[in-house]
Design an enzyme around this catalytic site. Sequence first.
Site, PDB file in Angstrom:
ATOM      1  N   GLU A 135      -2.867  11.001   9.146  1.00  8.69           N
ATOM      2  CA  GLU A 135      -4.097  10.286   9.764  1.00  8.69           C
ATOM      3  C   GLU A 135      -3.731   9.455  10.896  1.00  8.69           C
ATOM      4  OE1 GLU A 135      -5.632   6.912   7.796  1.00  8.69           O
ATOM      5  OE2 GLU A 135      -4.443   7.447   5.862  1.00  8.69           O
ATOM      6  N   SER A 199     -11.266   0.627   5.786  1.00  7.94           N
ATOM      7  CA  SER A 199     -11.386  -0.338   4.621  1.00  7.94           C
ATOM      8  C   SER A 199     -10.188  -1.155   4.527  1.00  7.94           C
ATOM      9  CB  SER A 199     -11.199   0.847   3.434  1.00  7.94           C
ATOM     10  OG  SER A 199     -12.005   1.890   3.523  1.00  7.94           O
ATOM     11  N   SER A 202      -4.705  -1.000   9.663  1.00  7.42           N
ATOM     12  CA  SER A 202      -3.316  -0.666  10.159  1.00  7.42           C
ATOM     13  C   SER A 202      -3.035  -0.933  11.545  1.00  7.42           C
ATOM     14  CB  SER A 202      -3.136   0.728  10.056  1.00  7.42           C
ATOM     15  OG  SER A 202      -2.883   1.301   8.865  1.00  7.42           O
ATOM     16  N   ARG A 214       3.968   2.371  13.121  1.00  7.52           N
ATOM     17  CA  ARG A 214       3.133   1.295  12.415  1.00  7.52           C
ATOM     18  C   ARG A 214       3.838   0.074  12.093  1.00  7.52           C
ATOM     19  NH1 ARG A 214       1.498  -0.466   7.263  1.00  7.52           N
ATOM     20  NH2 ARG A 214      -0.710  -0.474   6.940  1.00  7.52           N
TER      21      ARG A 214
END
Length: 375
Positions: A135, A199, A202, A214
């Site tokens: 993703e 939701s 990141s 990340r």
Amino acid sequence: PDTDAPPMPWFGMDIGGTLTKLVYFEPRETNRREIDKETEVLKNIRRYLTRNSAYGKTGRRDVHLQMDNVEIRGRRGTLHFIRFPTSEVGAFLQLARSKGMADLVNTIYATGGGAYKFEEDFIKEVNMRLSKMDELDALIAGVLYVDSMNAQECYYWATPDEQPVHTHPPYSEAALSVYVRKPFDFSSPYPFLLVNVGSGVSVLVVNAPNDYYRVSGTSLGGGTFLGLCCLLTGCSSFEEAIALAASGDNTTVDKLVRDIYGGDYARFGLPGDLVASSFGQMCSAERRARVSRADLARATLVTITNNIGSIARLCASNEHIERVVFCGNFLRVNPLSMKLLSYAMSYWSRGALKALFLEHEGYFGAVGCLLHLDT
Ligand code: ADP
């Protein structure tokens, strides 16, 4: 045209924690061979998707986001943006079966946690294989692609004089109304911080198209805003929560610096209007009795937004990055959070940081998937 390209129809799907995003590519011209080959089923799918803007009770096409005349793998066409709650995946599968998709499409390019969670359901219900893509890879590929196709994609919220904000936090509607939306030239973007507010949240450092990591995240995200808002106000949709927040006043809910100091905490430059303690007034029964649903919604929005802003700012300063790009569906129909983030980035960095936003908000993962760079 790319001769290795998979057969039509082309979809990219991002099955997220709250919303499923579906991007559909409608080819502009079909060549002779394809017209002959184009089955009734394919035509029906195209007609059904492009002639409606609502599918079932909860599926929506974001017509205002449609992108015409884009190129993917040597083909020109239109990108359509569709979303539905992930809780309705079952209904989507039934619909796909009833439209005959199952006979035509054997692979869907998918990302998001649901690509794993619902993998077996797709096989069992409609005999579709999910070709999974990471993703975050998909997110970045999608951002870069959409920005390259749309000159208006990236924008920021500007103050009238374009100067950094030095005034008190503009929690009032009047103070926030000075912000106007302006396009931002994102053609040389690197390095930038990408803050995806879905939701959960990141935070990515992006140095080049294939060079990112990340750095951080938080579980206090869009899902937290909506969950707490439903609990506190009894609202039942994101749109309702945002509308409530837009008409509320968080200063009846939060404890401000001036509630504690009687004014500014001047020595450390903390203005009296600053929130010292989110929801800090709500330990008083008397104040709880007086607070409105709208005030509670706004305090929830301000709490979640400012927390994301703080984390983004700390990451940016740690990584020596000036441009902070916010995306994800939490920012959908939510100019209030965008203005608060713009304000917070500028104010707390003394003008060094710039908050940027993207028109296609939550669809980048699905677009990245459609580009299916793995083939
Ligand atoms: P995810 O991939 O985790 O589902 P999204 O980027 O789609 O993340 O963002 C989901 C968040 O967007 C929700 O938590 C909510 O705050 C907000 N949101 C915007 N529109 C809606 C909607 N129609 N229904 C539910 N949540 C919405």
